[in-house]
Design an enzyme around this catalytic site. Structure first.
Site, PDB file in Angstrom:
ATOM      1  N   ALA A  16       0.824  -1.210   0.000  1.00 56.61           N
ATOM      2  CA  ALA A  16       0.000   0.000   0.000  1.00 56.61           C
ATOM      3  C   ALA A  16       0.864   1.269   0.000  1.00 56.61           C
ATOM      4  CB  ALA A  16      -0.915  -0.009   1.214  1.00 56.61           C
ATOM      5  N   TRP A  65      10.099  -9.392   9.256  1.00 49.08           N
ATOM      6  CA  TRP A  65      10.208  -8.860  10.620  1.00 49.08           C
ATOM      7  C   TRP A  65      10.619  -9.975  11.561  1.00 49.08           C
ATOM      8  CZ3 TRP A  65       9.401  -3.918  12.616  1.00 49.08           C
ATOM      9  CH2 TRP A  65       9.082  -2.953  11.652  1.00 49.08           C
ATOM     10  N   ASN A  99       6.585 -11.888  -1.724  1.00 53.14           N
ATOM     11  CA  ASN A  99       5.398 -12.751  -1.772  1.00 53.14           C
ATOM     12  C   ASN A  99       5.424 -13.733  -2.941  1.00 53.14           C
ATOM     13  OD1 ASN A  99       4.450 -11.431  -4.042  1.00 53.14           O
ATOM     14  ND2 ASN A  99       2.945 -10.206  -2.948  1.00 53.14           N
ATOM     15  N   VAL A 229       9.578   3.777  12.368  1.00 53.45           N
ATOM     16  CA  VAL A 229       8.739   4.752  13.082  1.00 53.45           C
ATOM     17  C   VAL A 229       8.312   4.114  14.398  1.00 53.45           C
ATOM     18  CG1 VAL A 229       6.526   5.988  13.035  1.00 53.45           C
ATOM     19  CG2 VAL A 229       7.972   5.904  10.988  1.00 53.45           C
ATOM     20  N   TRP A 485      -5.105 -31.451  11.293  1.00 51.03           N
ATOM     21  CA  TRP A 485      -4.427 -30.700  12.356  1.00 51.03           C
ATOM     22  C   TRP A 485      -2.916 -30.654  12.136  1.00 51.03           C
ATOM     23  CZ3 TRP A 485      -7.773 -33.824  16.224  1.00 51.03           C
ATOM     24  CH2 TRP A 485      -8.977 -33.142  16.451  1.00 51.03           C
ATOM     25  N   HIS A 493      -1.794 -13.708   4.657  1.00 50.42           N
ATOM     26  CA  HIS A 493      -2.735 -12.728   4.112  1.00 50.42           C
ATOM     27  C   HIS A 493      -3.470 -11.985   5.226  1.00 50.42           C
ATOM     28  CE1 HIS A 493      -2.892 -15.676   0.473  1.00 50.42           C
ATOM     29  NE2 HIS A 493      -1.772 -14.976   0.498  1.00 50.42           N
ATOM     30  N   THR A 538      -4.147 -11.560  -1.055  1.00 51.76           N
ATOM     31  CA  THR A 538      -4.505 -10.174  -0.726  1.00 51.76           C
ATOM     32  C   THR A 538      -3.692  -9.073  -1.419  1.00 51.76           C
ATOM     33  OG1 THR A 538      -3.213 -10.655   1.268  1.00 51.76           O
ATOM     34  CG2 THR A 538      -5.598 -10.554   1.509  1.00 51.76           C
TER      35      THR A 538
HETATM   36  C1  LIG Z   1       5.497 -14.677   2.380  1.00 52.11           C
HETATM   37  C2  LIG Z   1       4.289 -14.001   1.788  1.00 52.11           C
HETATM   38  C3  LIG Z   1       3.717 -14.529   0.620  1.00 52.11           C
HETATM   39  C4  LIG Z   1       2.596 -13.918   0.067  1.00 52.11           C
HETATM   40  N1  LIG Z   1       2.120 -14.372  -1.135  1.00 52.11           N
HETATM   41  C5  LIG Z   1       1.117 -13.690  -1.755  1.00 52.11           C
HETATM   42  C6  LIG Z   1       0.707 -14.056  -3.072  1.00 52.11           C
HETATM   43  O1  LIG Z   1       1.254 -14.954  -3.712  1.00 52.11           O
HETATM   44  N2  LIG Z   1      -0.313 -13.352  -3.624  1.00 52.11           N
HETATM   45  C7  LIG Z   1      -0.956 -12.336  -2.960  1.00 52.11           C
HETATM   46  O2  LIG Z   1      -1.898 -11.777  -3.507  1.00 52.11           O
HETATM   47  N3  LIG Z   1      -0.562 -11.971  -1.717  1.00 52.11           N
HETATM   48  C8  LIG Z   1       0.471 -12.598  -1.126  1.00 52.11           C
HETATM   49  N4  LIG Z   1       0.910 -12.178   0.102  1.00 52.11           N
HETATM   50  C9  LIG Z   1       0.185 -11.075   0.776  1.00 52.11           C
HETATM   51  C10 LIG Z   1       0.509  -9.677   0.248  1.00 52.11           C
HETATM   52  O3  LIG Z   1       1.871  -9.551  -0.079  1.00 52.11           O
HETATM   53  C11 LIG Z   1       0.084  -8.693   1.349  1.00 52.11           C
HETATM   54  O4  LIG Z   1      -1.323  -8.803   1.508  1.00 52.11           O
HETATM   55  C12 LIG Z   1       0.398  -7.240   1.060  1.00 52.11           C
HETATM   56  O5  LIG Z   1       1.748  -7.056   0.762  1.00 52.11           O
HETATM   57  C13 LIG Z   1       0.007  -6.404   2.284  1.00 52.11           C
HETATM   58  O6  LIG Z   1       0.260  -5.066   2.017  1.00 52.11           O
HETATM   59  P1  LIG Z   1       0.442  -3.993   3.176  1.00 52.11           P
HETATM   60  O7  LIG Z   1       0.852  -2.752   2.512  1.00 52.11           O
HETATM   61  O8  LIG Z   1      -0.782  -4.012   4.008  1.00 52.11           O
HETATM   62  O9  LIG Z   1       1.617  -4.564   4.095  1.00 52.11           O
HETATM   63  P2  LIG Z   1       3.107  -4.915   3.700  1.00 52.11           P
HETATM   64  O10 LIG Z   1       3.226  -5.156   2.240  1.00 52.11           O
HETATM   65  O11 LIG Z   1       3.526  -6.018   4.606  1.00 52.11           O
HETATM   66  O12 LIG Z   1       3.915  -3.591   4.009  1.00 52.11           O
HETATM   67  C14 LIG Z   1       4.068  -3.022   5.286  1.00 52.11           C
HETATM   68  C15 LIG Z   1       5.373  -2.238   5.279  1.00 52.11           C
HETATM   69  O13 LIG Z   1       5.436  -1.400   6.415  1.00 52.11           O
HETATM   70  C16 LIG Z   1       6.732  -1.471   6.972  1.00 52.11           C
HETATM   71  N5  LIG Z   1       6.618  -1.113   8.382  1.00 52.11           N
HETATM   72  C17 LIG Z   1       5.935  -1.770   9.358  1.00 52.11           C
HETATM   73  N6  LIG Z   1       6.049  -1.124  10.537  1.00 52.11           N
HETATM   74  C18 LIG Z   1       6.812  -0.044  10.302  1.00 52.11           C
HETATM   75  C19 LIG Z   1       7.274   1.002  11.136  1.00 52.11           C
HETATM   76  N7  LIG Z   1       6.961   1.051  12.437  1.00 52.11           N
HETATM   77  N8  LIG Z   1       8.071   1.963  10.591  1.00 52.11           N
HETATM   78  C20 LIG Z   1       8.380   1.934   9.283  1.00 52.11           C
HETATM   79  N9  LIG Z   1       7.966   0.944   8.437  1.00 52.11           N
HETATM   80  C21 LIG Z   1       7.181  -0.018   8.945  1.00 52.11           C
HETATM   81  C22 LIG Z   1       7.141  -2.901   6.740  1.00 52.11           C
HETATM   82  O14 LIG Z   1       8.530  -3.081   6.849  1.00 52.11           O
HETATM   83  C23 LIG Z   1       6.603  -3.145   5.341  1.00 52.11           C
HETATM   84  O15 LIG Z   1       7.517  -2.766   4.352  1.00 52.11           O
HETATM   85  C24 LIG Z   1       2.023 -12.776   0.699  1.00 52.11           C
HETATM   86  C25 LIG Z   1       2.585 -12.252   1.852  1.00 52.11           C
HETATM   87  C26 LIG Z   1       3.718 -12.851   2.397  1.00 52.11           C
HETATM   88  C27 LIG Z   1       4.323 -12.263   3.637  1.00 52.11           C
END
Ligand SMILES: Cc1cc2nc3c(=O)[nH]c(=O)nc-3n(C[C@H](O)[C@H](O)[C@H](O)COP(=O)(O)OP(=O)(O)OC[C@H]3O[C@@H](n4cnc5c(N)ncnc54)[C@H](O)[C@@H]3O)c2cc1C
Length: 562
Positions: A16, A65, A99, A229, A485, A493, A538
């Site tokens: 995002a 993390w 991801n 942050v 289980w 996600h 997601t």
């Molecule tokens: C291993 C894995 C595999 C996945 N596979 C898929 C897939 O194949 N297809 C799919 O559709 N989705 C997949 N997903 C899910 C998808 O990537 C996530 O839903 C999406 O990236 C979430 O977006 P977000 O912006 O909410 O969070 P994120 O993309 O997780 O971003 C959050 C960001 O905020 C930063 N952050 C957090 N706290 C702080 C702070 N205090 N200060 C500064 N920075 C901070 C983090 O470091 C990170 O960069 C996967 C996720 C993972 C982890």
């Protein structure tokens, strides 16, 4: 100690955050600051485990993390209680950079449900233009697709499907499931090519798609990596800025939290926005009672069935294809929505020799009934939040997973598939994670294990306690439960922890434009705001949310402009 004024401070450069920073800084009048806790690896400098379209280190926890663990299963569900690691990206691009690149939108009913839960303007018809805007679909056009967006979406052609994936696909079609072409525009049950957000030779995460060289060169956009942050700065009931772990303070007209569905609620709680009683106990001064913060944690639940592939069924170790086809089906379990389940074949389960020798079927439950939470045990930002998924608390979830397990066993036992593999087993994910990072040591260990797996007695020894006997399982509900289980685990996600809704709803945290209810100058625009699960992975839904929120923010501030 630096102190600066921005129009928008975006906290967290994940799926995002990168979208928000990119779209908001398109307006040269706005000063945008993007803060990311993890490192920055501009396109071309990232390691091959990230760059490859085969998600090399998936499950390794590299660029994740540290210290995040979750209770996956509800107490009393019968499943193992142990805490399991949760992977969440800590790198420019966030989880989008690590991801699996499966690119799904979900079905119209998902978004119509959001609207029915109070997120007016987020029904399917309203979100479709933003799904179209984010993508450049390489295979499909028409009103349900975009062809000029930053993110390429493509599918592997049938000529590229390796033998095991091909046989599984044919077996599913033989079972009577409909074959169709476009998962993201045709929403009935059936099997079709799996959409991917990448190019044949490389990953395209949001950091690449939305923060290319031209965007990074914008004078009004500042990107700071390795910038954790730790606090929000208050000015009365308004947010005035944020504080970084080194003490630096950044001031802005508006702060937008995009730290993901685990860290966004944690930042909110530490800022004194949440359940007053819980904050009191931690000694955090309550600024605003908002009980929904950290509640409503949603996720998906999954089981893999793995099998040792005969050499003729394998995908070459050098081949970078990853996901080929996906079956969407409706469990038909009472009170469960349609399209709640998916099954997909994986021909090569890891980057190394052992991964090439092991294929799998993945089963995912997209609409679990169970709901979890994110809470704190300490006000100290260095203490990771407590994550509870509470999965399998509801009998409908257990039923759908055991039924899916039998469906997968049936597919693997069909003659055209069975001739390609040996025993079927529940993979040991903890052991697999130990050799998931791309290193020479892991390469050697995996090679040795792949050799051992060729000899049936050694293989059975390595897999003891995990091999499934389909004929017994078919008739023994106790065995079905035990297998479920053993195999069930959470996906990555996470969403829903600061959910969007009507301002009158006491459980809603943000309104339909991402504004935190009751707090000035603070928005949330990541996976946290999703009111409930979507029947999809997601990544695309989160990017859609960020695109739409960016448009709301641009429209709102231009209305207020003199
Ligand atoms: C291993 C894995 C595999 C996945 N596979 C898929 C897939 O194949 N297809 C799919 O559709 N989705 C997949 N997903 C899910 C998808 O990537 C996530 O839903 C999406 O990236 C979430 O977006 P977000 O912006 O909410 O969070 P994120 O993309 O997780 O971003 C959050 C960001 O905020 C930063 N952050 C957090 N706290 C702080 C702070 N205090 N200060 C500064 N920075 C901070 C983090 O470091 C990170 O960069 C996967 C996720 C993972 C982890």
């Amino acid at each position: 100690m630096a102190s600066c004024t921005y129009d928008h401070i975006v906290v967290g450069a994940g799926a995002a955050g990168c979208v928000l920073a990119s779209r908001l800084s398109e307006d040269p009048q706005r000063r945008v600051l993007l803060l990311e806790a993890g490192p920055d690896m501009p396109t071309g400098t990232e390691p091959s485990s990230i760059r490859s379209p085969f998600p090399g280190a998936l499950g390794a926890g590299d660029f994740s993390w540290p210290g995040l663990h979750a209770n996956v299963f509800a107490p009393g569900s019968g499943a193992a209680r142990a805490m399991r690691p949760l992977i969440q990206g800590k790198v420019m691009g966030g989880s989008s950079t690590i991801n699996g690149m499966m690119a799904q939108r979900g079905i119209p009913l998902d978004y119509d449900r959001w609207a029915a839960m109070g997120a007016g303007g987020w029904d399917w018809r309203s979100v479709l233009p933003w799904f179209n805007k984010l993508e450049s679909d390489q295979d499909h056009g028409g009103p349900l697709h975009g062809n000029t967006g930053p993110l390429p979406i493509r599918r592997e052609t049938s000529a590229q499907w390796p033998p095991f994936a091909r046989a599984v696909t044919q077996a599913i079609v033989e079972q009577g499931y409909r074959w169709f072409e476009d998962f993201n525009a045709d929403f009935d049950d059936g099997i079709c090519p799996s959409p991917l957000s990448n190019l044949p030779d490389r990953r395209v995460g949001v950091a690449t798609a939305y923060l290319g060289k031209d965007v990074r060169a914008r004078p009004n956009l500042t990107i700071l990596s390795n910038s954790l942050v730790i606090a929000l700065r208050w000015n009365g009931t308004r947010i005035a800025g944020v504080q970084r772990s080194d003490g630096a303070t950044f001031l802005g007209a508006e702060v937008i939290l995009t730290a993901g569905a685990i860290h966004t609620p944690a930042l909110m709680l530490r800022a004194g926005i949440g359940c007053a009683q819980a904050l009191d106990k931690l000694g955090i001064p309550v600024v605003l009672e908002r009980r929904g913060v950290g509640r409503n944690l949603r996720n998906h639940l999954m089981i893999h069935l793995a099998t040792h592939l005969h050499p003729k069924a394998r995908q070459a170790q050098s081949a970078t294809s990853w996901a080929f086809t996906v079956l969407r089906y409706s469990s038909g379990v009472a009170d469960c929505p349609p399209a709640d389940m998916q099954i997909f074949p994986i021909n090569r389960t890891a980057w190394h020799a052992l991964g090439s020798a092991i294929g799998a079927l993945g089963l995912c439950l997209y609409q679990p009934v169970s709901v979890g939470s994110v809470t704190l045990t300490s006000a100290d930002p260095a203490t990771p939040p407590v994550i509870r998924f509470n999965m399998l608390a509801d009998a409908r979830d257990t039923k759908r997973l055991t039924d899916g397990l039998l469906r997968m066993l049936h597919i693997l036992a069909m003659p055209e598939v069975a001739r390609l593999h040996d025993e079927v087993f529940i993979p040991n994910k903890a052991a697999a994670a130990k050799i998931a990072s791309v290193t020479w040591r892991n390469r050697a260990i995996a090679q040795a294990l792949a050799l051992a797996m060729q000899y049936p007695p050694w293989r059975r020894r390595l897999l003891r306690g995990r091999i499934l006997d389909y004929s017994r399982l078919r008739t023994d509900p106790g065995q079905q439960l035990a297998a479920m289980w053993l195999g069930a685990s959470h996906v990555h996600h996470v969403c829903g922890t600061c959910r969007m809704g009507s301002v009158e709803d006491p459980d809603a945290v943000v309104d339909t434009q991402g504004r935190v209810i009751g707090v000035g100058n603070l928005r949330i625009a990541d996976a946290s705001v999703m009111p409930c699960n979507v029947s999809a992975n997601t990544h695309l839904p989160v990017i859609m949310v960020a695109e739409k929120m960016a448009a709301h923010i641009l429209a709102a501030s231009s209305q207020h402009a003199p």
